[in-house]
Motif scaffolding. Structure first.
Motif, PDB file in Angstrom:
ATOM      1  N   SER A 165       0.712  -1.069  -0.015  1.00 40.31           N
ATOM      2  CA  SER A 165       0.053  -0.026   0.255  1.00 40.31           C
ATOM      3  C   SER A 165       0.787   1.380  -0.138  1.00 40.31           C
ATOM      4  CB  SER A 165      -1.109   0.054   1.025  1.00 40.31           C
ATOM      5  OG  SER A 165      -0.222  -0.643   2.485  1.00 40.31           O
ATOM      6  N   ALA A 166       2.218   1.249   0.598  1.00 39.53           N
ATOM      7  CA  ALA A 166       3.177   2.272   0.340  1.00 39.53           C
ATOM      8  C   ALA A 166       3.500   2.960  -1.455  1.00 39.53           C
ATOM      9  CB  ALA A 166       4.742   2.534   0.347  1.00 39.53           C
ATOM     10  N   VAL A 167       2.382   2.167  -2.339  1.00 33.56           N
ATOM     11  CA  VAL A 167       2.840   2.270  -3.445  1.00 33.56           C
ATOM     12  C   VAL A 167       2.233   3.992  -3.729  1.00 33.56           C
ATOM     13  CG1 VAL A 167       0.938   0.753  -4.770  1.00 33.56           C
ATOM     14  CG2 VAL A 167       3.318   1.542  -5.751  1.00 33.56           C
ATOM     15  N   THR A 168       0.589   3.219  -3.281  1.00 37.56           N
ATOM     16  CA  THR A 168      -0.390   4.878  -3.140  1.00 37.56           C
ATOM     17  C   THR A 168      -0.032   5.968  -3.235  1.00 37.56           C
ATOM     18  OG1 THR A 168      -0.936   4.479  -1.298  1.00 37.56           O
ATOM     19  CG2 THR A 168      -2.358   2.838  -2.977  1.00 37.56           C
ATOM     20  N   SER A 169       1.548   6.321  -2.433  1.00 37.86           N
ATOM     21  CA  SER A 169       1.648   7.834  -1.945  1.00 37.86           C
ATOM     22  C   SER A 169       2.961   8.035  -2.196  1.00 37.86           C
ATOM     23  CB  SER A 169       2.654   7.331  -0.191  1.00 37.86           C
ATOM     24  OG  SER A 169       3.838   6.435  -0.485  1.00 37.86           O
ATOM     25  N   GLN A 170       3.146   6.985  -4.016  1.00 38.40           N
ATOM     26  CA  GLN A 170       4.288   7.983  -4.697  1.00 38.40           C
ATOM     27  C   GLN A 170       3.636   8.133  -6.359  1.00 38.40           C
ATOM     28  OE1 GLN A 170       7.284   7.745  -4.301  1.00 38.40           O
ATOM     29  NE2 GLN A 170       7.681   6.067  -1.720  1.00 38.40           N
ATOM     30  N   GLU A 171       4.027   9.542  -6.674  1.00 38.15           N
ATOM     31  CA  GLU A 171       3.936   9.637  -8.063  1.00 38.15           C
ATOM     32  C   GLU A 171       4.203   8.809  -9.096  1.00 38.15           C
ATOM     33  OE1 GLU A 171       4.504  13.973 -10.339  1.00 38.15           O
ATOM     34  OE2 GLU A 171       4.539  14.757  -7.855  1.00 38.15           O
ATOM     35  N   LYS A 172       5.270   8.550  -9.128  1.00 36.92           N
ATOM     36  CA  LYS A 172       5.924   7.939 -10.015  1.00 36.92           C
ATOM     37  C   LYS A 172       6.989   6.314  -9.571  1.00 36.92           C
ATOM     38  CE  LYS A 172      10.263   9.752 -11.935  1.00 36.92           C
ATOM     39  NZ  LYS A 172      11.143  10.019 -13.242  1.00 36.92           N
ATOM     40  N   ILE A 173       7.143   5.324  -9.968  1.00 37.49           N
ATOM     41  CA  ILE A 173       7.526   4.550  -9.591  1.00 37.49           C
ATOM     42  C   ILE A 173       8.438   3.868 -10.425  1.00 37.49           C
ATOM     43  CG2 ILE A 173       5.834   3.543  -7.589  1.00 37.49           C
ATOM     44  CD1 ILE A 173       4.872   1.492  -9.005  1.00 37.49           C
ATOM     45  N   SER A 174       9.321   2.665 -10.248  1.00 38.84           N
ATOM     46  CA  SER A 174      10.434   1.902 -11.715  1.00 38.84           C
ATOM     47  C   SER A 174       9.907   0.487 -11.094  1.00 38.84           C
ATOM     48  CB  SER A 174      11.562   2.779 -11.244  1.00 38.84           C
ATOM     49  OG  SER A 174      12.268   2.005 -11.975  1.00 38.84           O
ATOM     50  N   ILE A 175       9.694  -0.347 -11.968  1.00 37.02           N
ATOM     51  CA  ILE A 175       9.512  -1.872 -11.507  1.00 37.02           C
ATOM     52  C   ILE A 175      11.047  -2.252 -13.043  1.00 37.02           C
ATOM     53  CG2 ILE A 175       7.348  -1.805 -10.635  1.00 37.02           C
ATOM     54  CD1 ILE A 175       6.559  -2.535 -13.936  1.00 37.02           C
ATOM     55  N   SER A 176      10.754  -3.231 -12.904  1.00 35.92           N
ATOM     56  CA  SER A 176      12.041  -4.500 -13.871  1.00 35.92           C
ATOM     57  C   SER A 176      10.986  -4.267 -15.181  1.00 35.92           C
ATOM     58  CB  SER A 176      12.290  -5.863 -12.976  1.00 35.92           C
ATOM     59  OG  SER A 176      13.213  -6.029 -14.002  1.00 35.92           O
ATOM     60  N   ALA A 177      11.983  -3.906 -15.898  1.00 36.56           N
ATOM     61  CA  ALA A 177      11.127  -3.942 -17.672  1.00 36.56           C
ATOM     62  C   ALA A 177      11.500  -5.741 -18.235  1.00 36.56           C
ATOM     63  CB  ALA A 177      11.849  -3.318 -18.604  1.00 36.56           C
ATOM     64  N   GLY A 178      11.932  -6.500 -17.133  1.00 39.08           N
ATOM     65  CA  GLY A 178      11.893  -7.657 -17.350  1.00 39.08           C
ATOM     66  C   GLY A 178      13.062  -8.103 -17.688  1.00 39.08           C
ATOM     67  N   LEU A 179      14.691  -7.687 -17.840  1.00 41.31           N
ATOM     68  CA  LEU A 179      15.560  -7.879 -18.292  1.00 41.31           C
ATOM     69  C   LEU A 179      16.452  -7.140 -17.174  1.00 41.31           C
ATOM     70  CD1 LEU A 179      15.883  -6.604 -22.264  1.00 41.31           C
ATOM     71  CD2 LEU A 179      15.832  -9.124 -21.004  1.00 41.31           C
ATOM     72  N   ARG A 180      18.464  -7.837 -17.133  1.00 41.48           N
ATOM     73  CA  ARG A 180      18.549  -7.197 -15.414  1.00 41.48           C
ATOM     74  C   ARG A 180      19.111  -5.180 -16.163  1.00 41.48           C
ATOM     75  NH1 ARG A 180      22.291 -11.461 -13.846  1.00 41.48           N
ATOM     76  NH2 ARG A 180      20.815 -12.773 -12.203  1.00 41.48           N
ATOM     77  N   GLY A 181      19.345  -4.741 -15.651  1.00 45.93           N
ATOM     78  CA  GLY A 181      19.220  -3.048 -16.722  1.00 45.93           C
ATOM     79  C   GLY A 181      18.213  -2.566 -17.611  1.00 45.93           C
ATOM     80  N   LEU A 182      16.827  -2.473 -17.034  1.00 44.60           N
ATOM     81  CA  LEU A 182      16.325  -2.714 -17.874  1.00 44.60           C
ATOM     82  C   LEU A 182      15.229  -1.919 -16.916  1.00 44.60           C
ATOM     83  CD1 LEU A 182      15.657  -1.081 -20.450  1.00 44.60           C
ATOM     84  CD2 LEU A 182      14.061  -2.569 -21.299  1.00 44.60           C
ATOM     85  N   GLN A 183      14.852  -0.702 -16.840  1.00 45.76           N
ATOM     86  CA  GLN A 183      13.748  -0.564 -15.829  1.00 45.76           C
ATOM     87  C   GLN A 183      12.331   0.601 -16.163  1.00 45.76           C
ATOM     88  OE1 GLN A 183      14.721  -2.239 -13.107  1.00 45.76           O
ATOM     89  NE2 GLN A 183      13.649  -0.012 -11.800  1.00 45.76           N
ATOM     90  N   ILE A 184      10.786   0.359 -16.069  1.00 45.06           N
ATOM     91  CA  ILE A 184      10.331   0.726 -16.331  1.00 45.06           C
ATOM     92  C   ILE A 184       9.702   1.342 -15.330  1.00 45.06           C
ATOM     93  CG2 ILE A 184       7.540   0.873 -17.107  1.00 45.06           C
ATOM     94  CD1 ILE A 184       8.584  -2.415 -18.620  1.00 45.06           C
ATOM     95  N   PHE A 185       9.655   2.918 -15.721  1.00 46.74           N
ATOM     96  CA  PHE A 185       9.221   4.436 -14.195  1.00 46.74           C
ATOM     97  C   PHE A 185       8.038   4.675 -15.032  1.00 46.74           C
ATOM     98  CE2 PHE A 185      13.375   6.597 -13.952  1.00 46.74           C
ATOM     99  CZ  PHE A 185      13.631   6.073 -13.740  1.00 46.74           C
ATOM    100  N   LEU A 186       6.622   4.086 -14.107  1.00 45.02           N
ATOM    101  CA  LEU A 186       5.480   4.547 -14.620  1.00 45.02           C
ATOM    102  C   LEU A 186       4.947   5.299 -13.727  1.00 45.02           C
ATOM    103  CD1 LEU A 186       3.207   0.784 -14.630  1.00 45.02           C
ATOM    104  CD2 LEU A 186       5.497   1.375 -13.578  1.00 45.02           C
ATOM    105  N   ARG A 187       3.324   5.625 -13.368  1.00 47.57           N
ATOM    106  CA  ARG A 187       2.129   5.674 -12.115  1.00 47.57           C
ATOM    107  C   ARG A 187       2.289   4.614 -11.638  1.00 47.57           C
ATOM    108  NH1 ARG A 187       0.306   9.006 -16.253  1.00 47.57           N
ATOM    109  NH2 ARG A 187      -1.760   7.897 -16.656  1.00 47.57           N
ATOM    110  N   PRO A 188       2.181   4.431 -10.056  1.00 48.45           N
ATOM    111  CA  PRO A 188       1.640   3.825  -9.336  1.00 48.45           C
ATOM    112  C   PRO A 188      -0.034   2.511 -10.035  1.00 48.45           C
ATOM    113  CG  PRO A 188       2.148   5.255  -8.189  1.00 48.45           C
ATOM    114  CD  PRO A 188       2.030   6.058  -9.205  1.00 48.45           C
ATOM    115  N   SER A 189      -0.551   3.870 -10.234  1.00 46.44           N
ATOM    116  CA  SER A 189      -1.986   3.242 -10.950  1.00 46.44           C
ATOM    117  C   SER A 189      -2.110   2.136 -12.287  1.00 46.44           C
ATOM    118  CB  SER A 189      -3.267   4.480 -10.786  1.00 46.44           C
ATOM    119  OG  SER A 189      -2.745   5.265 -11.498  1.00 46.44           O
ATOM    120  N   ASP A 190      -1.215   2.915 -13.087  1.00 52.05           N
ATOM    121  CA  ASP A 190      -0.976   2.515 -14.136  1.00 52.05           C
ATOM    122  C   ASP A 190      -0.302   0.547 -13.845  1.00 52.05           C
ATOM    123  OD1 ASP A 190      -2.031   4.350 -15.267  1.00 52.05           O
ATOM    124  OD2 ASP A 190       0.154   4.828 -16.286  1.00 52.05           O
TER     125      ASP A 190
END
Length: 159
Positions: free
Chosen positions: A117-142
């Protein structure tokens, strides 16, 4: 830059995101190291943990990079009595991803996904894109929408 399954899912859903590459250090795949390389606070880096519940089988948890998975909280939210993190050797066969590159999106199978639930306090977050060395930045709601995730208290401060 290669498109990953995770990025293709976001494209199909017409959700906006940004891909960011970073140099990989095999000896340190921690969220803290990733945060420094992509220049985001570690609180905005979300790590993906694959677990197994005694009732549901395989489930996926996403938590803030500086926190630890709260197994009892995840069990309660996911409808299990007991939850254990799957052994590392099972992660790739289950998800199609390697350690340090596990994305909550685009796994081999669609597993129930839970985000702290801490995710809801963030404007944008980053998750792995599925490869080492590549991140996806997106809105938590997305991310919540794309992963069809349930949100609840599943992380705790490291002891």
């Amino acid at each position: 830059m290669r498109k990953t399954n995770a990025a293709r899912i976001l494209d199909q859903m017409k959700l906006s995101y940004e891909l960011k590459e970073y140099p990989v250090d095999e000896s340190d795949l921690s969220a803290v190291a990733v945060a420094q390389k992509v220049e985001l606070p570690v609180q905005q880096i979300y790590k993906t943990i694959v677990a197994r519940g005694d009732k549901t089988g395989v489930i996926v948890a996403c938590i803030q990079g500086d926190l630890e998975l709260h197994l009892k909280g995840l069990a309660a939210l996911s409808g299990n009595k007991k939850v254990e993190v799957v052994p590392l050797k099972e992660v790739q066969p289950l998800t199609g991803y390697i350690r340090g590159g596990v994305s909550p999106l685009g796994m081999k199978k669609s597993y129930p996904t839970f985000i702290d639930s801490a995710v809801t306090s963030q404007e944008k977050i980053s998750i792995s894109a599925g490869l080492r060395g590549l991140q996806i930045f997106l809105r938590p709601s997305d991310l919540i929408m794309a992963a069809k995730a349930q949100v609840g208290k599943i992380a705790t401060e490291p002891s």
